[in-house]
Write a protein that holds these residues in place. Structure first.
Motif, short mmCIF file in Angstrom:
data_model
loop_
_atom_site.label_atom_id
_atom_site.label_comp_id
_atom_site.label_asym_id
_atom_site.label_seq_id
_atom_site.Cartn_x
_atom_site.Cartn_y
_atom_site.Cartn_z
N THR A 69 -58.89 -10.77 -60.20
CA THR A 69 -58.29 -11.89 -59.46
C THR A 69 -59.05 -13.18 -59.78
N TRP A 83 -48.22 -6.59 -62.63
CA TRP A 83 -49.11 -7.67 -63.03
C TRP A 83 -49.09 -7.93 -64.54
N VAL A 109 -53.28 -11.14 -56.06
CA VAL A 109 -53.82 -11.36 -54.71
C VAL A 109 -53.16 -10.39 -53.73
N LEU A 165 -56.08 -19.59 -65.02
CA LEU A 165 -55.08 -20.57 -64.56
C LEU A 165 -55.70 -21.95 -64.44
N TRP A 166 -56.89 -22.02 -63.87
CA TRP A 166 -57.59 -23.29 -63.67
C TRP A 166 -57.94 -23.95 -65.01
N PHE A 184 -48.21 -11.44 -66.28
CA PHE A 184 -49.25 -12.24 -66.93
C PHE A 184 -49.07 -12.27 -68.45
N ASN A 204 -58.13 -14.13 -63.34
CA ASN A 204 -56.79 -14.71 -63.39
C ASN A 204 -56.82 -16.15 -62.87
N ALA A 205 -57.48 -16.37 -61.73
CA ALA A 205 -57.56 -17.71 -61.15
C ALA A 205 -58.31 -18.66 -62.09
N SER A 206 -59.37 -18.18 -62.72
CA SER A 206 -60.13 -19.01 -63.65
C SER A 206 -59.31 -19.38 -64.88
N MET A 219 -49.13 -17.28 -65.50
CA MET A 219 -50.40 -17.04 -64.82
C MET A 219 -50.34 -17.30 -63.32
N GLY A 220 -49.57 -18.29 -62.88
CA GLY A 220 -49.46 -18.59 -61.45
C GLY A 220 -48.82 -17.44 -60.68
N LEU A 272 -51.08 -14.52 -60.53
CA LEU A 272 -52.13 -14.66 -59.53
C LEU A 272 -51.62 -14.25 -58.15
#
Length: 161
Positions: free
Chosen positions: A151, A98, A116, A158-159, A102, A154-156, A108-109, A112
């Motif tokens: 997780t 990871w 996950v 990316l968003w 990252f 990471n998603a935040s 980042m995608g 993620l």
């Protein structure tokens, strides 16, 4: 004093193997962490309000790596070639992948996706270990909670970026 030698050797072998697990997991995690420290790119990212300060990650991962080591060692002592040990190995590979994905590659995608999968494998380890060695399964519960949080983070990231 017959019989005193072998039990002592067995005792030493068990705890030397525990030490080796700690060196592998903690040492590997620390090396990867130092090789992929957050840099100017990470500092420039928009972050969610729940993003912890950078200093939290080192102590958290150090503790988690010790728990991961003990759970892996206990699993290895019980069934070194079993399914649960293979699941433990898979989570370690994903864990170690990871940070380079990252922070190193700044992807980042894909990171993620890695995290996950890591969370899924951690939960699989807990389920697999639970009935055979509840302590090993329990040692992974804080790890699962931290990786679930990571997780979301990471998603935040990316968003937001």
């Amino acid at each position: 004093m017959r019989g005193v030698g072998p039990p002592r050797v067995e005792f030493l072998q068990r705890y030397v193997s525990l030490l080796l697990f700690i060196v592998l997991v903690l040492g590997g995690g620390l090396l990867i962490g130092y090789a992929t420290l957050p840099d100017a790119w990470y500092a420039s990212l928009a972050k969610p309000p729940f993003n912890p300060p950078n200093w939290v990650f080192g102590p958290a991962w150090t503790l988690l790596y010790v728990l991961i080591s003990v759970a892996g060692w206990r699993t290895w002592v019980r069934e070194p070639k079993g399914t649960t040990m293979k699941v433990w190995g898979a989570q370690l590979v994903l864990n170690f992948a990871w940070s380079p994905t990252f922070f190193g590659a700044k992807m980042m995608g894909p990171a993620l996706v890695v995290i996950v999968l890591l969370l899924a494998i951690i939960l699989l380890f807990i389920a697999s270990a639970w009935n055979r060695d509840r302590l090993s399964g329990s040692l992974f519960v804080p790890y699962a909670a931290w990786v679930a949080f990571a997780t979301l983070l990471n998603a935040s990231l990316l968003w937001l970026n």
